[in-house]
Design a protein around this motif. Structure first.
Motif, PDB file in Angstrom:
ATOM      1  N   THR A 125       5.649   5.625   4.489  1.00  0.00           N
ATOM      2  CA  THR A 125       6.047   6.280   3.234  1.00  0.00           C
ATOM      3  C   THR A 125       7.473   5.862   2.857  1.00  0.00           C
ATOM      4  O   THR A 125       7.747   5.535   1.693  1.00  0.00           O
ATOM      5  CB  THR A 125       5.949   7.816   3.369  1.00  0.00           C
ATOM      6  OG1 THR A 125       4.624   8.158   3.744  1.00  0.00           O
ATOM      7  CG2 THR A 125       6.291   8.512   2.070  1.00  0.00           C
ATOM      8  N   SER A 318      -7.186  11.931  -3.547  1.00  0.00           N
ATOM      9  CA  SER A 318      -7.422  11.542  -2.148  1.00  0.00           C
ATOM     10  C   SER A 318      -8.323  12.554  -1.461  1.00  0.00           C
ATOM     11  O   SER A 318      -9.106  12.194  -0.590  1.00  0.00           O
ATOM     12  CB  SER A 318      -6.137  11.486  -1.318  1.00  0.00           C
ATOM     13  OG  SER A 318      -5.048  11.101  -2.025  1.00  0.00           O
ATOM     14  N   ASN A 351      -0.090  12.056   3.684  1.00  0.00           N
ATOM     15  CA  ASN A 351       0.378  10.670   3.579  1.00  0.00           C
ATOM     16  C   ASN A 351       0.126  10.117   2.182  1.00  0.00           C
ATOM     17  O   ASN A 351      -1.009   9.806   1.827  1.00  0.00           O
ATOM     18  CB  ASN A 351      -0.333   9.794   4.613  1.00  0.00           C
ATOM     19  CG  ASN A 351       0.192   8.372   4.585  1.00  0.00           C
ATOM     20  OD1 ASN A 351       1.397   8.143   4.590  1.00  0.00           O
ATOM     21  ND2 ASN A 351      -0.704   7.404   4.536  1.00  0.00           N
ATOM     22  N   MET A 352       1.163  10.025   1.381  1.00  0.00           N
ATOM     23  CA  MET A 352       1.019   9.603  -0.011  1.00  0.00           C
ATOM     24  C   MET A 352       2.001   8.472  -0.291  1.00  0.00           C
ATOM     25  O   MET A 352       3.015   8.676  -0.979  1.00  0.00           O
ATOM     26  CB  MET A 352       1.321  10.771  -0.954  1.00  0.00           C
ATOM     27  CG  MET A 352       0.550  12.023  -0.662  1.00  0.00           C
ATOM     28  SD  MET A 352      -0.977  12.051  -1.591  1.00  0.00           S
ATOM     29  CE  MET A 352      -1.792  13.429  -0.838  1.00  0.00           C
ATOM     30  N   ASP A 353       1.738   7.310   0.261  1.00  0.00           N
ATOM     31  CA  ASP A 353       2.663   6.195   0.068  1.00  0.00           C
ATOM     32  C   ASP A 353       2.753   5.786  -1.403  1.00  0.00           C
ATOM     33  O   ASP A 353       3.831   5.513  -1.927  1.00  0.00           O
ATOM     34  CB  ASP A 353       2.194   4.973   0.881  1.00  0.00           C
ATOM     35  CG  ASP A 353       2.230   5.242   2.378  1.00  0.00           C
ATOM     36  OD1 ASP A 353       2.795   6.272   2.773  1.00  0.00           O
ATOM     37  OD2 ASP A 353       1.693   4.415   3.133  1.00  0.00           O
ATOM     38  N   THR A 355       2.149   7.581  -4.041  1.00  0.00           N
ATOM     39  CA  THR A 355       2.847   8.619  -4.806  1.00  0.00           C
ATOM     40  C   THR A 355       4.358   8.494  -4.595  1.00  0.00           C
ATOM     41  O   THR A 355       5.146   8.577  -5.542  1.00  0.00           O
ATOM     42  CB  THR A 355       2.361  10.011  -4.337  1.00  0.00           C
ATOM     43  OG1 THR A 355       0.963  10.076  -4.552  1.00  0.00           O
ATOM     44  CG2 THR A 355       3.057  11.131  -5.069  1.00  0.00           C
ATOM     45  N   SER A 390       6.303  13.786  -1.170  1.00  0.00           N
ATOM     46  CA  SER A 390       4.948  13.220  -1.086  1.00  0.00           C
ATOM     47  C   SER A 390       4.136  13.945  -0.013  1.00  0.00           C
ATOM     48  O   SER A 390       2.928  14.095  -0.133  1.00  0.00           O
ATOM     49  CB  SER A 390       4.991  11.717  -0.835  1.00  0.00           C
ATOM     50  OG  SER A 390       5.428  11.460   0.464  1.00  0.00           O
ATOM     51  N   GLY A 395      -3.636  16.315  -2.574  1.00  0.00           N
ATOM     52  CA  GLY A 395      -4.393  15.117  -2.952  1.00  0.00           C
ATOM     53  C   GLY A 395      -5.311  15.319  -4.132  1.00  0.00           C
ATOM     54  O   GLY A 395      -6.501  15.040  -4.063  1.00  0.00           O
ATOM     55  N   ARG A 432      -2.059   4.833  -7.843  1.00  0.00           N
ATOM     56  CA  ARG A 432      -1.329   5.273  -6.644  1.00  0.00           C
ATOM     57  C   ARG A 432      -2.265   5.968  -5.662  1.00  0.00           C
ATOM     58  O   ARG A 432      -2.057   5.919  -4.451  1.00  0.00           O
ATOM     59  CB  ARG A 432      -0.122   6.134  -7.022  1.00  0.00           C
ATOM     60  CG  ARG A 432      -0.400   7.473  -7.657  1.00  0.00           C
ATOM     61  CD  ARG A 432       0.889   8.128  -8.145  1.00  0.00           C
ATOM     62  NE  ARG A 432       0.666   9.473  -8.605  1.00  0.00           N
ATOM     63  CZ  ARG A 432       0.880   9.916  -9.840  1.00  0.00           C
ATOM     64  NH1 ARG A 432       1.340   9.102 -10.756  1.00  0.00           N
ATOM     65  NH2 ARG A 432       0.652  11.165 -10.165  1.00  0.00           N
ATOM     66  N   THR A 433      -3.323   6.617  -6.176  1.00  0.00           N
ATOM     67  CA  THR A 433      -4.269   7.263  -5.259  1.00  0.00           C
ATOM     68  C   THR A 433      -4.998   6.211  -4.423  1.00  0.00           C
ATOM     69  O   THR A 433      -5.252   6.412  -3.231  1.00  0.00           O
ATOM     70  CB  THR A 433      -5.272   8.139  -6.053  1.00  0.00           C
ATOM     71  OG1 THR A 433      -4.525   9.020  -6.894  1.00  0.00           O
ATOM     72  CG2 THR A 433      -6.143   8.961  -5.130  1.00  0.00           C
ATOM     73  N   ASN A 436      -2.670   5.403  -1.758  1.00  0.00           N
ATOM     74  CA  ASN A 436      -2.611   6.502  -0.771  1.00  0.00           C
ATOM     75  C   ASN A 436      -3.764   6.392   0.228  1.00  0.00           C
ATOM     76  O   ASN A 436      -3.573   6.502   1.443  1.00  0.00           O
ATOM     77  CB  ASN A 436      -2.706   7.865  -1.477  1.00  0.00           C
ATOM     78  CG  ASN A 436      -1.472   8.183  -2.301  1.00  0.00           C
ATOM     79  OD1 ASN A 436      -0.433   7.556  -2.131  1.00  0.00           O
ATOM     80  ND2 ASN A 436      -1.570   9.146  -3.207  1.00  0.00           N
TER      81      ASN A 436
END
Ligand code: ASP
Length: 480
Positions: A125, A318, A351-353, A355, A390, A395, A432-433, A436
């Motif tokens: 992230t 997500s 875990n929302m890289d 985002t 994030s 999600g 972005r999803t 993720n």
């Protein structure tokens, strides 16, 4: 069950997606108020929204009724599919995690897997935000938007942006951690609070290893069978995936403000370039390096997870994609349930890289719009707050933008800037999803490979070809 599709599922979904984009674009550009007028509808938005039909028009034509029916049917198919996925999300985590944890038989292994999972999630992230910041500083997307355009957006979307600002709540670290423990596990299941569900299921799984074996076996067998039942339901839901993806995409693209996209092209391109760098360069590289000589290559990784990526793109959620992400990692990539059932639900929740990367770009972009120069320490603050934000992002569609408020506040960037980027948020949310979900799959593969919990391609092939009575749930699974 002879449901094995002739064309692999991920191709079917891709076809649905591309057709959805084409038809959506056609509707977006060709279908306007005059099209409705020619069908006898004077007030298209009232007609489409279903408000008092008689007041809208005394005599809507057959064509107008048909168009509305198709639109409603389209929305119905998309929503039906998303409901199906949400229906599965909690049970699949509960059943497979109880089986996974109870089969580990080893607490130190569990904490080792947990440590690795959280550690890699946090590092990826932070890398993602840094890439976002780097790209935004180099490309300076803010310099492509004039002050008039900026103020125009603020006037047009200011009210909606204000709602996002009000919805943002500063997360308290103590409360966040405490909240992982549910007061009532059934309430957590009913509310779909994934972290609490993971916690409760793990606890049950661990406790099963501590009671008499002959008693535990009965329960484990039950949950094991239930896991297979749920996987069958995933297959059934996935039968409509290609149509549903078409339905979801048509709706989004048809309603997308293409003129807005034009003036925010530079900003959108920077976000997309950053996400693509993460998905197609960083993740495969990390995977190659960390999975060693028996490494998972580019082709194997993307072939396995493409249905999940495409569904993440179509649904912008997500959480809704989680059942398919699990199916892809377990069945197509050959990761053992004990790892995937633990790593993926946590990933879909914290875990929302993608985002985080988007929040980094958006923060710099808005700062540029308002002529603010961000110092290195301010940018480091963004890395820190966007990582935390994030983690706190649920999600589901659009939450990344609400959490952006916290990132902007942390360095004093004007919050009204949110109004400027609001118009393109949905399309960027879809992108972005996908990132993720790809990040979750990558970490899952790395952890599984470090624990020797991943099948070789030959083993996967053998499993896929196994006769029905050897593994009754294999036949008809996502093949590709
Ligand atoms: N829609 C994203 C997800 O579900 C979260 C967000 O960035 O809004 O992963």
């Amino acid at each position: 069950m002879s449901t094995r599709p002739k064309i692999a599922l991920h191709w079917q979904i891709l076809i649905g997606l591309i057709l959805g984009i084409v038809v959506g674009l056609a509707i977006n550009t060709l279908w306007d108020a005059s099209t409705w007028n020619s069908m006898g509808i004077d007030d298209p938005s009232a007609w489409v929204n279903g408000s008092d039909i008689e007041a809208v028009n005394q005599d809507p034509s057959i064509a107008a009724r048909a168009a509305l029916f198709v639109r409603n049917l389209n929305g119905f198919v998309g929503d039906l599919f998303l409901r199906g996925l949400r229906f599965i999300a909690v049970p699949i985590v509960v059943f497979s995690l109880i089986v996974g944890a109870s089969s580990l038989n080893d607490l130190s292994k569990l904490s080792r897997i947990g440590g690795k999972t959280i550690g890699i999630y946090l590092v990826t992230t932070a890398v993602a935000i840094s890439i976002g910041l780097l790209f935004a500083n180099i490309a300076k997307p803010g310099s492509f938007v004039s002050e008039e355009t900026r103020d125009g957006f603020v006037a047009q979307f200011g009210e909606q942006a204000q709602e996002k600002v009000l919805a943002a709540q500063k997360p308290d670290v103590w409360d966040t951690v405490l909240n992982i423990v549910p007061k009532n596990p059934f309430e957590a299941i009913a509310a779909g609070n994934m972290l609490q569900v993971v916690f409760a299921s793990l606890l049950v799984g661990i406790a099963l290893t501590l009671i008499k074996r002959e008693k535990a076996v009965v329960v484990i067998k039950f949950f094991d069978a239930m896991t297979d039942v749920i996987i069958k339901i995933v297959e059934i839901v996935l039968m409509i995936a290609p149509y549903a993806v078409f339905a979801l995409i048509v709706e989004q693209i048809a309603e997308l403000g293409l003129d807005i996209l034009g003036s925010l092209a530079a900003y959108s391109l920077v976000v997309v370039a950053g996400l693509a760098t993460m998905m197609f360069i960083i993740y495969p590289l990390v995977l190659r390096v960390l999975t060693g000589s028996s490494g998972i290559g580019y082709g194997r990784f993307f072939r396995a997870i493409s249905p999940a990526q495409l569904l993440a793109f179509s649904s912008a959620s997500s959480s809704a994609t989680l059942p398919v992400t699990m199916e892809c990692c377990e069945q197509r990539m050959g990761i053992k349930e004990e790892v995937s059932a633990f790593v993926l639900p946590i990933g879909a929740t914290i875990n929302m890289d993608g985002t985080a990367l988007y929040q980094g770009v958006a923060a710099v972009f808005i700062a540029q719009l308002y002529g603010m120069d961000l110092s290195i320490s301010q940018q480091l603050t963004i890395v820190l707050t966007a990582t935390l934000a994030s983690i706190g992002t649920a999600g589901v569609p659009g939450v990344g933008m609400i959490m952006l408020v916290i990132v902007l506040q942390s360095v004093g960037i004007p919050l009204e800037g949110i109004a400027v980027i609001l118009g393109v948020d949905r399309i960027l949310d879809m992108c972005r999803t996908s990132c993720n979900v790809t990040g979750d799959c990558m970490v899952c593969a790395v952890v599984a490979s470090s624990e020797d919990a991943i099948e070789s391609p030959e083993q996967i092939q053998a499993r896929m070809n196994a006769p029905l009575d050897e593994d009754p749930v294999d036949e008809g699974r996502l093949d590709g």
